[in-house]
Design a protein around this motif. Structure first.
Motif, PDB file in Angstrom:
ATOM      1  N   ARG A 186       6.522  -9.454  -5.994  1.00  0.00           N
ATOM      2  CA  ARG A 186       6.444 -10.902  -6.259  1.00  0.00           C
ATOM      3  C   ARG A 186       7.286 -11.277  -7.479  1.00  0.00           C
ATOM      4  NH1 ARG A 186       2.810 -13.448  -3.064  1.00  0.00           N
ATOM      5  NH2 ARG A 186       1.155 -12.163  -2.192  1.00  0.00           N
ATOM      6  N   HIS A 187       7.626 -10.291  -8.342  1.00  0.00           N
ATOM      7  CA  HIS A 187       8.438 -10.691  -9.492  1.00  0.00           C
ATOM      8  C   HIS A 187       9.840 -10.095  -9.541  1.00  0.00           C
ATOM      9  CE1 HIS A 187       5.254  -7.919 -10.985  1.00  0.00           C
ATOM     10  NE2 HIS A 187       6.270  -7.252 -11.454  1.00  0.00           N
ATOM     11  N   GLU A 188      10.208  -9.283  -8.559  1.00  0.00           N
ATOM     12  CA  GLU A 188      11.601  -8.793  -8.527  1.00  0.00           C
ATOM     13  C   GLU A 188      12.115  -8.886  -7.094  1.00  0.00           C
ATOM     14  OE1 GLU A 188      12.718  -5.603 -11.636  1.00  0.00           O
ATOM     15  OE2 GLU A 188      10.889  -4.889 -10.692  1.00  0.00           O
ATOM     16  N   LYS A 189      12.918  -9.889  -6.831  1.00  0.00           N
ATOM     17  CA  LYS A 189      13.466 -10.084  -5.476  1.00  0.00           C
ATOM     18  C   LYS A 189      14.299  -8.858  -5.083  1.00  0.00           C
ATOM     19  CE  LYS A 189      15.066 -13.135  -2.139  1.00  0.00           C
ATOM     20  NZ  LYS A 189      14.241 -12.586  -1.084  1.00  0.00           N
ATOM     21  N   GLY A 190      14.118  -8.420  -3.855  1.00  0.00           N
ATOM     22  CA  GLY A 190      14.910  -7.288  -3.360  1.00  0.00           C
ATOM     23  C   GLY A 190      14.280  -5.935  -3.629  1.00  0.00           C
ATOM     24  N   LEU A 191      13.136  -5.896  -4.329  1.00  0.00           N
ATOM     25  CA  LEU A 191      12.462  -4.615  -4.551  1.00  0.00           C
ATOM     26  C   LEU A 191      11.227  -4.554  -3.638  1.00  0.00           C
ATOM     27  CD1 LEU A 191      11.896  -2.804  -7.889  1.00  0.00           C
ATOM     28  CD2 LEU A 191      10.107  -2.860  -6.192  1.00  0.00           C
ATOM     29  N   TYR A 192      11.142  -3.484  -2.862  1.00  0.00           N
ATOM     30  CA  TYR A 192      10.053  -3.348  -1.872  1.00  0.00           C
ATOM     31  C   TYR A 192       9.304  -2.037  -2.090  1.00  0.00           C
ATOM     32  CZ  TYR A 192      12.402  -7.003   0.865  1.00  0.00           C
ATOM     33  OH  TYR A 192      12.963  -8.178   1.294  1.00  0.00           O
ATOM     34  N   PHE A 193       8.079  -1.988  -1.578  1.00  0.00           N
ATOM     35  CA  PHE A 193       7.289  -0.752  -1.602  1.00  0.00           C
ATOM     36  C   PHE A 193       6.866  -0.411  -0.177  1.00  0.00           C
ATOM     37  CE2 PHE A 193       6.605  -2.899  -5.643  1.00  0.00           C
ATOM     38  CZ  PHE A 193       6.833  -1.883  -6.552  1.00  0.00           C
ATOM     39  N   THR A 194       6.939   0.874   0.175  1.00  0.00           N
ATOM     40  CA  THR A 194       6.421   1.295   1.487  1.00  0.00           C
ATOM     41  C   THR A 194       5.534   2.522   1.306  1.00  0.00           C
ATOM     42  OG1 THR A 194       8.328   2.719   1.867  1.00  0.00           O
ATOM     43  CG2 THR A 194       8.433   0.505   2.827  1.00  0.00           C
ATOM     44  N   GLY A 195       4.590   2.698   2.224  1.00  0.00           N
ATOM     45  CA  GLY A 195       3.786   3.920   2.292  1.00  0.00           C
ATOM     46  C   GLY A 195       2.739   4.032   1.213  1.00  0.00           C
ATOM     47  N   GLU A 196       2.531   5.286   0.810  1.00  0.00           N
ATOM     48  CA  GLU A 196       1.368   5.614  -0.014  1.00  0.00           C
ATOM     49  C   GLU A 196       1.471   5.161  -1.468  1.00  0.00           C
ATOM     50  OE1 GLU A 196       0.064   9.644   1.254  1.00  0.00           O
ATOM     51  OE2 GLU A 196      -0.714   9.738  -0.793  1.00  0.00           O
ATOM     52  N   ILE A 197       2.641   4.775  -1.945  1.00  0.00           N
ATOM     53  CA  ILE A 197       2.730   4.290  -3.328  1.00  0.00           C
ATOM     54  C   ILE A 197       1.941   2.998  -3.489  1.00  0.00           C
ATOM     55  CG2 ILE A 197       4.967   3.110  -2.908  1.00  0.00           C
ATOM     56  CD1 ILE A 197       3.730   4.614  -6.240  1.00  0.00           C
ATOM     57  N   LEU A 198       1.745   2.272  -2.390  1.00  0.00           N
ATOM     58  CA  LEU A 198       0.877   1.095  -2.456  1.00  0.00           C
ATOM     59  C   LEU A 198      -0.587   1.549  -2.382  1.00  0.00           C
ATOM     60  CD1 LEU A 198       2.995  -1.175  -0.170  1.00  0.00           C
ATOM     61  CD2 LEU A 198       2.151  -1.885  -2.417  1.00  0.00           C
ATOM     62  N   ASN A 199      -1.474   0.728  -2.881  1.00  0.00           N
ATOM     63  CA  ASN A 199      -2.899   1.086  -2.877  1.00  0.00           C
ATOM     64  C   ASN A 199      -3.506   0.866  -1.495  1.00  0.00           C
ATOM     65  OD1 ASN A 199      -5.502   1.703  -3.565  1.00  0.00           O
ATOM     66  ND2 ASN A 199      -5.927  -0.297  -4.522  1.00  0.00           N
ATOM     67  N   ILE A 200      -2.953   1.571  -0.514  1.00  0.00           N
ATOM     68  CA  ILE A 200      -3.468   1.531   0.858  1.00  0.00           C
ATOM     69  C   ILE A 200      -3.653   2.978   1.289  1.00  0.00           C
ATOM     70  CG2 ILE A 200      -2.883   0.998   3.276  1.00  0.00           C
ATOM     71  CD1 ILE A 200      -3.500  -1.523   1.731  1.00  0.00           C
ATOM     72  N   ALA A 201      -4.867   3.294   1.743  1.00  0.00           N
ATOM     73  CA  ALA A 201      -5.127   4.663   2.220  1.00  0.00           C
ATOM     74  C   ALA A 201      -6.066   4.582   3.406  1.00  0.00           C
ATOM     75  CB  ALA A 201      -5.750   5.495   1.102  1.00  0.00           C
ATOM     76  N   GLY A 202      -5.793   5.425   4.388  1.00  0.00           N
ATOM     77  CA  GLY A 202      -6.623   5.414   5.599  1.00  0.00           C
ATOM     78  C   GLY A 202      -7.368   6.724   5.770  1.00  0.00           C
ATOM     79  N   PHE A 203      -8.224   6.751   6.775  1.00  0.00           N
ATOM     80  CA  PHE A 203      -8.960   7.970   7.098  1.00  0.00           C
ATOM     81  C   PHE A 203      -8.015   8.978   7.757  1.00  0.00           C
ATOM     82  CE2 PHE A 203     -12.857   5.124   7.337  1.00  0.00           C
ATOM     83  CZ  PHE A 203     -13.416   5.650   6.187  1.00  0.00           C
ATOM     84  N   CYS A 204      -8.556  10.181   8.045  1.00  0.00           N
ATOM     85  CA  CYS A 204      -7.821  11.198   8.805  1.00  0.00           C
ATOM     86  C   CYS A 204      -7.681  10.724  10.243  1.00  0.00           C
ATOM     87  CB  CYS A 204      -8.654  12.477   8.856  1.00  0.00           C
ATOM     88  SG  CYS A 204      -8.146  13.703   7.701  1.00  0.00           S
ATOM     89  N   GLY A 205      -6.605  11.093  10.894  1.00  0.00           N
ATOM     90  CA  GLY A 205      -6.472  10.733  12.311  1.00  0.00           C
ATOM     91  C   GLY A 205      -5.214   9.935  12.583  1.00  0.00           C
ATOM     92  N   GLY A 206      -4.174  10.123  11.784  1.00  0.00           N
ATOM     93  CA  GLY A 206      -2.910   9.433  12.029  1.00  0.00           C
ATOM     94  C   GLY A 206      -2.815   8.079  11.342  1.00  0.00           C
ATOM     95  N   PHE A 207      -3.846   7.706  10.586  1.00  0.00           N
ATOM     96  CA  PHE A 207      -3.842   6.367   9.980  1.00  0.00           C
ATOM     97  C   PHE A 207      -2.834   6.247   8.838  1.00  0.00           C
ATOM     98  CE2 PHE A 207      -8.043   6.794  11.909  1.00  0.00           C
ATOM     99  CZ  PHE A 207      -8.016   5.690  12.741  1.00  0.00           C
TER     100      PHE A 207
END
Ligand SMILES: Cc1cc2nc3c(=O)[nH]c(=O)nc-3n(C[C@H](O)[C@H](O)[C@H](O)COP(=O)(O)OP(=O)(O)OC[C@H]3O[C@@H](n4cnc5c(N)ncnc54)[C@H](O)[C@@H]3O)c2cc1C
Length: 396
Positions: A348-369
């Motif tokens: 939201r504060h640096e145009k053109g900078l993106y995050f993908t995958g686990e560096i974001l605070n998103i985590a799923g259960f086991c099973g391909g999530f």
């Protein structure tokens, strides 16, 4: 257009392929600190790579509200179609999706050669320690040199789980320095340490129903194989319980109730024990249990009758003292707070900078999530780049 991707893990590779397919003229360079590209992917799914889950649901993640929107945009069927459109053949084992080769090694080899054939450039080993955002674009700092400028910078450096496989959090100080709010990392999908002495059961496996309680409140339950370690308990059911327990801050006195015979009502189990006892009284426990359990029961409950044994086996209670560390974990909880990114994962504060995958605070259960999230996040970023760079969004 010049694009830099930090990390040749799952989400970095997926991003590179998606971008080169939709914007063939873009110059895409992936920077990776390990000699071996896609190193963690080789270890996934016990070497088989459980690449997706065909019944993705927001409740399988630590942030269901955020994931509900993302999955609405890219449901499991679109993720599967995306991989198929790259020529990846898939096979399904109930909701678990694997490459048809059933080989993580072949899958990584396929992705890397496909990316190279599309014109993706890989630079390794190079550890990126910082970046600079100027009017010319983004510059990335290696330990000695800087590279750039880039119009777009995609941070796909993973979290802190299994650092031997690459993701060690080494880029996190740079993100903190640039003002990103990082939710503190914790090991997720990892074995649990127990107060009780279970060392005599080390190596023993059993199918079980495991219920996790915190202050007498049921938090989560899972059925699956459990595996005893010298001071704890492991297995997919335990990994998921661990993530559910530790996703809630300030975990107070959690405990587990393990039912080793969920398919039997207690009465049935008593009958089974009695029947075996009549036939073979000196060794009847071995009709139901593997030897480490038999040994422990004979040692700890030498005079117990069938009722007491059946009750014990259906209500083993273990007090959780903590978790194993990042070294044994399959995913990290924590990372860049989702509040700092748009729905397309752009800062939201640096145009053109993106995050993908686990560096974001998103985590799923086991099973391909988690690999599903790696692909889904790459699709969200690609969709935005296509819109930004004048192409009508076409996802696959
Ligand atoms: C043993 C194991 C088995 C797993 N099995 C499955 C499974 O079957 N299914 C599933 O869905 N999930 C599985 N997971 C989880 C899944 O692998 C991860 O969630 C996923 O790989 C995360 O992708 P990512 O791109 O975010 O990060 P990663 O795959 O971790 O990739 C990040 C990359 O960035 C590089 N990097 C980091 N810092 C720097 C730096 N400073 N400079 C340069 N490069 C850097 C790293 O070396 C790494 O290659 C498993 C995890 C483990 C550990």
């Amino acid at each position: 257009m010049k694009i830099a991707i930090l990390g040749a893990g799952a989400s970095g590779l997926y991003s590179a392929i998606l971008i080169k397919r939709s914007l063939p003229k873009a110059e895409v360079t992936v920077y990776e600190k390990e000699n071996k590209l896609g190193k963690k992917l080789y270890a996934t799914g016990n070497g088989h790579c459980n690449v997706l889950n065909s019944s993705l649901s927001a409740s399988d993640y630590n942030d269901p509200a955020f994931m509900a929107k993302a999955i609405r945009a890219y449901p499991a069927s679109t993720l599967m179609d995306t991989l198929r459109s790259w020529g990846v053949a898939l096979k399904e084992d109930e909701e678990l999706v694997y490459p048809l080769s059933y080989s993580a090694e072949s899958y990584v080899h396929y992705l890397l050669t496909y990316a190279e054939s599309l014109g993706v450039r890989f630079v390794s080993p190079i550890k990126i320690t910082d970046y600079q955002h100027t009017q010319e674009g983004y510059f990335l700092w290696g330990e000695q040199d800087k590279v750039g400028p880039f119009d777009v910078f995609i941070v796909a450096c993973g979290g802190k789980s299994a650092p031997r496989l690459g993701s060690d959090g080494s880029f996190v100080p740079a993100l903190e320095k640039h003002g990103y709010h990082i939710v503190s990392f914790q090991p997720g999908l990892t074995p649990l340490k127990l107060k009780e002495d279970v060392h005599l059961l080390v190596g023993a496996r059993h199918h079980a129903l495991v219920k996790a309680y915190r202050e007498s409140k049921l938090i989560h339950q899972e059925e699956g194989e459990v595996l005893y370690k010298k001071d704890g308990i492991s297995g997919i059911a335990i990994f998921n319980i661990e993530s559910a327990l530790y996703n809630v801050p300030h975990v107070v006195s959690p405990y587990l109730e393990v039912d080793l015979f969920p398919e039997y009502a207690e009465e049935m189990l008593i009958k089974q024990l009695e029947a075996a006892k009549t036939k073979n009284p000196s060794c009847y426990l071995s009709s139901l249990l593997s030897e480490p359990f038999v040994h422990v029961l004979e040692r700890n409950m030498p005079k117990a009758n069938s009722q007491e044994i059946a009750h014990h086996l259906k209500h083993l209670v273990y007090h959780v003292t903590g978790t194993y560390g990042f070294e044994d974990s399959q995913v990290s909880l924590g990372g860049v707070a989702v509040e700092v990114v748009t729905d397309h994962l752009e800062s939201r504060h640096e145009k053109g900078l993106y995050f993908t995958g686990e560096i974001l605070n998103i985590a799923g259960f086991c099973g391909g999530f988690n690999l599903s999230w790696a692909l889904l996040s790459a699709l969200l970023v690609n969709e935005n780049l296509m819109t930004d760079f004048g192409r009508k969004a076409k996802f696959i």
